[in-house]
Design an enzyme around this catalytic site. Sequence first.
Site, short mmCIF file in Angstrom:
data_model
loop_
_atom_site.label_atom_id
_atom_site.label_comp_id
_atom_site.label_asym_id
_atom_site.label_seq_id
_atom_site.Cartn_x
_atom_site.Cartn_y
_atom_site.Cartn_z
N CYS A 165 0.81 -1.22 0.00
CA CYS A 165 0.00 0.00 0.00
C CYS A 165 0.84 1.27 0.00
O CYS A 165 0.28 2.38 -0.08
CB CYS A 165 -0.93 0.00 1.20
SG CYS A 165 -1.97 -1.48 1.27
N HIS A 305 -3.03 8.09 6.16
CA HIS A 305 -3.24 6.79 5.52
C HIS A 305 -4.63 6.30 5.90
O HIS A 305 -5.36 5.80 5.06
CB HIS A 305 -2.16 5.82 5.96
CG HIS A 305 -2.16 4.52 5.23
ND1 HIS A 305 -2.00 4.44 3.86
CD2 HIS A 305 -2.31 3.24 5.66
CE1 HIS A 305 -2.04 3.16 3.49
NE2 HIS A 305 -2.25 2.42 4.56
N GLU A 316 -1.15 5.19 13.52
CA GLU A 316 -0.84 6.42 12.78
C GLU A 316 -1.09 7.66 13.62
O GLU A 316 -0.29 8.61 13.59
CB GLU A 316 -1.66 6.48 11.49
CG GLU A 316 -1.25 7.66 10.61
CD GLU A 316 -1.97 7.71 9.28
OE1 GLU A 316 -1.56 8.50 8.41
OE2 GLU A 316 -2.96 6.96 9.09
N LYS A 337 -9.86 8.09 2.41
CA LYS A 337 -10.30 6.71 2.21
C LYS A 337 -11.70 6.50 2.76
O LYS A 337 -12.35 5.50 2.45
CB LYS A 337 -9.33 5.73 2.87
CG LYS A 337 -7.98 5.60 2.17
CD LYS A 337 -7.14 4.50 2.82
CE LYS A 337 -5.78 4.37 2.15
NZ LYS A 337 -4.87 5.48 2.47
N HIS A 342 -9.87 1.97 -0.12
CA HIS A 342 -8.41 1.82 -0.13
C HIS A 342 -7.93 1.33 -1.50
O HIS A 342 -8.24 0.22 -1.91
CB HIS A 342 -8.01 0.83 0.96
CG HIS A 342 -6.55 0.82 1.30
ND1 HIS A 342 -5.60 1.43 0.52
CD2 HIS A 342 -5.88 0.25 2.34
CE1 HIS A 342 -4.41 1.24 1.06
NE2 HIS A 342 -4.55 0.54 2.17
N PHE A 403 1.65 -3.21 3.99
CA PHE A 403 2.00 -4.53 4.48
C PHE A 403 3.50 -4.76 4.27
O PHE A 403 4.06 -4.35 3.25
CB PHE A 403 1.22 -5.60 3.71
CG PHE A 403 -0.20 -5.83 4.17
CD1 PHE A 403 -0.78 -5.04 5.15
CD2 PHE A 403 -0.96 -6.85 3.62
CE1 PHE A 403 -2.09 -5.26 5.57
CE2 PHE A 403 -2.26 -7.07 4.03
CZ PHE A 403 -2.83 -6.29 5.01
#
Length: 416
Positions: A165, A305, A316, A337, A342, A403
């Site tokens: 991502c 994010h 975050e 998002k 996403h 990831f």
Amino acid sequence: MDKRRVVITGMGCVTAYGETVDSLFENLCKGNSGVSKIDGFDPSDYDVKIAGECRNFDVSKYIERRKAKRLDRFSQFALVSSMTAFEESGLDLSIPEEAERTGVLIGSGIGGIHEIETQHKRLLAKGPSKVSAFCVPKLMVNAASGCVSIELGAKGPNLCVVTACASAAHSIGEAFRMVQDGDADVMITGGSEAAVSPIALASFCSLKSLSTRNDEPEKASRPFDVERDGFILSEGAGTVILEEYEHAVKRGAKIYAELAGYSATGDAHHITAPLPDGAGAARGMKLALNDAGVNPEDVDYINAHGTSTQLNDIAETLAIRSVLGEHAKKPALSSTKSCTGHFLGASGAIELIVSARSIDDSMIPLTANTENLDEKCLPELNHILGESVEQNVDVVLSNSLGFGGHNASLVLKKVK
């Protein structure tokens, strides 16, 4: 040698809202969702039946069908977003010297998964002799960069980044370094993803990482909310034209913003989960701000994010507080998002486009759907909820976390 300044002179995208940056930004500022029930395949047997699909995408409006058939859907997205960004920039690569100083760097987290699924079915049903000769050229993740380079005639550096991502943000950051260091004058860069597919959806369902709020898809993504239950899988692409500042000024190009800072760090913790305290992301944000010569108190907006997952949202926000300290309550904070879902490996590019428009339009999009802030997501931060905010924006910090423990942060500044 002093680092060269790098600016954004063109932007393009493919999303559920269409193929224009205007439609993307306007819908986000209104809090309109791009999430709906999946219609690209039958999701009846899946726990998750919703996604952010580019339902009305028609690649034949941009390239001939015969050429399009040789490209996986993710490469088609990348090509269209790059063509529109390039057209907006006004660049001319018919000049050999310009073509040789213009490169391409487009990332993807997954690449040609549609082609893998199609050819695997053909292999099982009809045998190996019926597998397409175009299978590998279509599924390879670097196909997007390759086809954009070929279509536009860009003969400079041609690369691809794959970091889940964070792929698009890393692609833009590495392209930024190339222009800074003089390896190119222009880089066509971003990310593309077309992972709304049977096997990808099944895998994310097994991971229990997706929202199962199937009855109200437009409200399913709710970053930082106490009732968040996972992210929404979406598809699309984003491309920005990065250009050396003097090169852009000389040809009279429109400049949206200056890309001033970038960092890439690793959590070294877990293949899918972030460090609980967000230390890896925090280190990345701090390095990006330092790279841009920006103090914590100078940040006006943080495009988070913000995936709407339990672990990511907490990590975050903790990272933001750690980096900004006493100034953490000042900058506006939102996750787009909440409306788009996403985009995986395309997220960083689409969100950087939103960040650049925030600077250019003096408008900060809201985090939609979030009604009850999770105490662990620090309600004392300046979460933009309810409606978008009109205000001057000079500095934006945009985060992407992937990831594998991949972290990327980008810093944009208004050109004055």
